[in-house]
Motif scaffolding. Structure first.
Motif, PDB file in Angstrom:
ATOM      1  N   GLU A  72      -1.799   3.713 -17.212  1.00 19.78           N
ATOM      2  CA  GLU A  72      -2.359   3.502 -18.543  1.00 19.78           C
ATOM      3  C   GLU A  72      -2.424   2.019 -18.878  1.00 19.78           C
ATOM      4  OE1 GLU A  72       0.066   5.767 -21.115  1.00 19.78           O
ATOM      5  OE2 GLU A  72      -0.887   7.702 -20.643  1.00 19.78           O
ATOM      6  N   THR A  73      -1.377   1.258 -18.463  1.00 22.41           N
ATOM      7  CA  THR A  73      -1.390  -0.191 -18.712  1.00 22.41           C
ATOM      8  C   THR A  73      -2.558  -0.854 -17.965  1.00 22.41           C
ATOM      9  OG1 THR A  73       1.002  -0.178 -18.981  1.00 22.41           O
ATOM     10  CG2 THR A  73      -0.066  -2.307 -18.562  1.00 22.41           C
ATOM     11  N   ALA A  74      -2.760  -0.433 -16.695  1.00 24.94           N
ATOM     12  CA  ALA A  74      -3.857  -1.011 -15.904  1.00 24.94           C
ATOM     13  C   ALA A  74      -5.220  -0.692 -16.532  1.00 24.94           C
ATOM     14  CB  ALA A  74      -3.780  -0.490 -14.466  1.00 24.94           C
ATOM     15  N   VAL A  75      -5.335   0.584 -16.984  1.00 26.09           N
ATOM     16  CA  VAL A  75      -6.600   0.975 -17.623  1.00 26.09           C
ATOM     17  C   VAL A  75      -6.826   0.169 -18.896  1.00 26.09           C
ATOM     18  CG1 VAL A  75      -7.795   2.859 -18.776  1.00 26.09           C
ATOM     19  CG2 VAL A  75      -6.644   3.260 -16.605  1.00 26.09           C
ATOM     20  N   ALA A  76      -5.757  -0.044 -19.696  1.00 25.38           N
ATOM     21  CA  ALA A  76      -5.899  -0.825 -20.938  1.00 25.38           C
ATOM     22  C   ALA A  76      -6.302  -2.258 -20.636  1.00 25.38           C
ATOM     23  CB  ALA A  76      -4.574  -0.776 -21.727  1.00 25.38           C
ATOM     24  N   LYS A  77      -5.650  -2.846 -19.577  1.00 21.64           N
ATOM     25  CA  LYS A  77      -6.010  -4.222 -19.204  1.00 21.64           C
ATOM     26  C   LYS A  77      -7.462  -4.306 -18.741  1.00 21.64           C
ATOM     27  CE  LYS A  77      -1.375  -5.834 -17.885  1.00 21.64           C
ATOM     28  NZ  LYS A  77      -0.530  -6.330 -16.764  1.00 21.64           N
ATOM     29  N   GLN A  78      -7.854  -3.296 -17.943  1.00 19.41           N
ATOM     30  CA  GLN A  78      -9.243  -3.311 -17.455  1.00 19.41           C
ATOM     31  C   GLN A  78     -10.223  -3.131 -18.611  1.00 19.41           C
ATOM     32  OE1 GLN A  78     -10.014  -0.466 -14.387  1.00 19.41           O
ATOM     33  NE2 GLN A  78     -11.958  -1.400 -13.798  1.00 19.41           N
ATOM     34  N   THR A  79      -9.872  -2.272 -19.559  1.00 20.67           N
ATOM     35  CA  THR A  79     -10.733  -2.088 -20.737  1.00 20.67           C
ATOM     36  C   THR A  79     -10.836  -3.369 -21.550  1.00 20.67           C
ATOM     37  OG1 THR A  79     -10.110   0.244 -20.821  1.00 20.67           O
ATOM     38  CG2 THR A  79     -11.084  -0.712 -22.807  1.00 20.67           C
ATOM     39  N   LYS A  80      -9.651  -4.050 -21.737  1.00 19.25           N
ATOM     40  CA  LYS A  80      -9.656  -5.320 -22.475  1.00 19.25           C
ATOM     41  C   LYS A  80     -10.489  -6.383 -21.748  1.00 19.25           C
ATOM     42  CE  LYS A  80      -8.130  -8.103 -25.741  1.00 19.25           C
ATOM     43  NZ  LYS A  80      -8.711  -9.362 -25.296  1.00 19.25           N
ATOM     44  N   ALA A  81     -10.357  -6.420 -20.398  1.00 19.83           N
ATOM     45  CA  ALA A  81     -11.153  -7.400 -19.632  1.00 19.83           C
ATOM     46  C   ALA A  81     -12.643  -7.127 -19.776  1.00 19.83           C
ATOM     47  CB  ALA A  81     -10.725  -7.357 -18.155  1.00 19.83           C
ATOM     48  N   MET A  82     -13.003  -5.839 -19.745  1.00 22.85           N
ATOM     49  CA  MET A  82     -14.410  -5.489 -19.908  1.00 22.85           C
ATOM     50  C   MET A  82     -14.897  -5.856 -21.304  1.00 22.85           C
ATOM     51  SD  MET A  82     -14.823  -1.885 -17.906  1.00 22.85           S
ATOM     52  CE  MET A  82     -16.541  -1.856 -18.305  1.00 22.85           C
ATOM     53  N   GLN A  83     -14.064  -5.633 -22.315  1.00 23.68           N
ATOM     54  CA  GLN A  83     -14.458  -6.012 -23.673  1.00 23.68           C
ATOM     55  C   GLN A  83     -14.644  -7.526 -23.791  1.00 23.68           C
ATOM     56  OE1 GLN A  83     -11.386  -4.386 -26.122  1.00 23.68           O
ATOM     57  NE2 GLN A  83     -12.186  -2.281 -26.042  1.00 23.68           N
ATOM     58  N   ASP A  84     -13.714  -8.288 -23.188  1.00 29.15           N
ATOM     59  CA  ASP A  84     -13.838  -9.742 -23.222  1.00 29.15           C
ATOM     60  C   ASP A  84     -15.100 -10.191 -22.477  1.00 29.15           C
ATOM     61  OD1 ASP A  84     -11.502  -9.818 -24.646  1.00 29.15           O
ATOM     62  OD2 ASP A  84     -10.242 -10.234 -22.880  1.00 29.15           O
ATOM     63  N   ALA A  85     -15.337  -9.557 -21.307  1.00 27.81           N
ATOM     64  CA  ALA A  85     -16.536  -9.922 -20.546  1.00 27.81           C
ATOM     65  C   ALA A  85     -17.807  -9.608 -21.328  1.00 27.81           C
ATOM     66  CB  ALA A  85     -16.543  -9.192 -19.197  1.00 27.81           C
ATOM     67  N   LEU A  86     -17.789  -8.442 -21.998  1.00 30.67           N
ATOM     68  CA  LEU A  86     -18.960  -8.074 -22.799  1.00 30.67           C
ATOM     69  C   LEU A  86     -19.158  -9.050 -23.960  1.00 30.67           C
ATOM     70  CD1 LEU A  86     -21.226  -6.091 -23.379  1.00 30.67           C
ATOM     71  CD2 LEU A  86     -19.610  -4.707 -24.691  1.00 30.67           C
TER      72      LEU A  86
END
Length: 330
Positions: A72-86
């Motif tokens: 879940e932590t990895a998924v949250a980090k990946q989601t945050k990275a995608m949001q930042d990239a977007l």
């Protein structure tokens, strides 16, 4: 935070969506699609639906809590990275759009400046043509006045020539009369000489008659010389008047040629003026069209910028974008 509860229908719909997209259905794919839930619980619901086995018939082995927390932590980090990239991509798009708008605005300003300069040049050429036309009109008016004056002078000289012709005819008549008188006098002189020759010894009365005839002959010869002089003067005046008339006719022909050339030049200037007006109207129409196109493009770019700025960024607690998890097996 408590996990969100999903109905079996929602889980089944998410699985059908994954299959329709050509993806493999597993617990993490279902969690990503639904935006939450425990992967093993979601997979259990899907397996029951897919295999038709009653609830709880297929045993599932839940992951340890530590592994679930790590995932879940990895998924949250990946989601945050995608949001930042977007968000960064949106900033880059907005910056590029603003740069393009500024560039197009500068190009539009340069085009407007160029068109204004062309319009100023066309106005200057138009003013020059109007000044040339005004000078040509003034020259034509001056030549027309001069031609009218010369026509008046020519008419006056023609009248004077007619008067001289009349005087010449009168002088010719007087000369003819003098010649007739001279012939008559010569006849009388011949008669007198014959009488004198035939009567040399005539009386004193005959001598006085002869002397009177000689005096009359002398007077007649004097009058004849005067009339010949007057005739020569009249002929000289007539020749001079004829020369002046010919010179004025040549001058009048030259003036007519100059006036014709000026009229041709005036028509050419009028044509140039009409072409300059047409060019100025075309430049004005082109400038208006460029201004309209630039305004439309600027408005479209502003709408795009406003739309990009007003687009909401994805939230971490809502439905996240579809992310392929390392544990999904894809």
């Amino acid at each position: 935070m408590a996990e969100r509860k999903f109905t079996d229908a929602e889980v089944i719909a998410a699985g059908e969506q994954l299959l329709a997209g050509g993806r493999k259905v597993n617990g993490w794919a279902l969690r990503t699609t639904l935006g939450g839930g425990r992967p093993e619980t979601l997979l259990s619901v899907w397996q029951r639906h897919h295999t038709g086995v009653p609830g709880g018939a297929i045993p599932t082995r839940p992951l340890p809590e530590e592994a679930t927390a790590i995932i879940e932590t990895a998924v949250a980090k990946q989601t945050k990275a995608m949001q930042d990239a977007l968000a960064g991509a949106l900033d880059l798009v907005a910056a590029a759009a603003r740069k393009e708008v500024v560039l197009e605005l500068e190009q539009a300003r340069q085009e407007i400046s160029r068109l204004e300069a062309e319009q100023d040049d066309a106005s200057a050429v138009l003013e020059g043509l109007e000044a040339d036309q005004e000078r040509s009109q003034q020259q034509m008016d001056g030549l027309a006045n001069e031609l009218q004056l010369k026509d008046s002078q020519l008419s006056a000289m023609a009248e004077e020539n007619a008067s001289l012709a009349e005087r010449h005819a009168e002088a010719e008549g007087q000369a003819q009369l003098a010649r007739d008188q001279l012939a008559e006098s010569q006849a009388e002189l011949s008669l007198a000489l014959a009488q004198k020759a035939s009567a040399e010894a005539a009386s004193a009365e005959h001598q006085r008659s002869a002397s009177a005839a000689e005096e009359r002959l002398a007077d007649t010869q004097v009058e004849l010389r005067e009339m010949r002089n007057r005739l020569a003067i009249a002929r000289s005046e007539a020749d001079s008047a004829a020369g002046q008339i010919q010179e004025m006719e040549r001058t009048r022909a030259q003036d007519l040629e100059i006036l014709t050339a000026l009229r041709v030049e005036n028509r050419a200037l009028g044509d140039k003026l009409a072409r300059a007006d047409a060019g100025r109207e075309a430049a004005e129409r082109y400038l208006e069209r460029v201004q309209k196109d630039s305004g439309a493009r600027i408005a479209a770019l502003e709408r795009q910028l406003a739309k990009a700025a007003s687009k909401p960024a994805p939230r971490g607690t809502g439905k996240a974008p579809r992310v392929t998890s390392p544990a999904a097996g894809e």
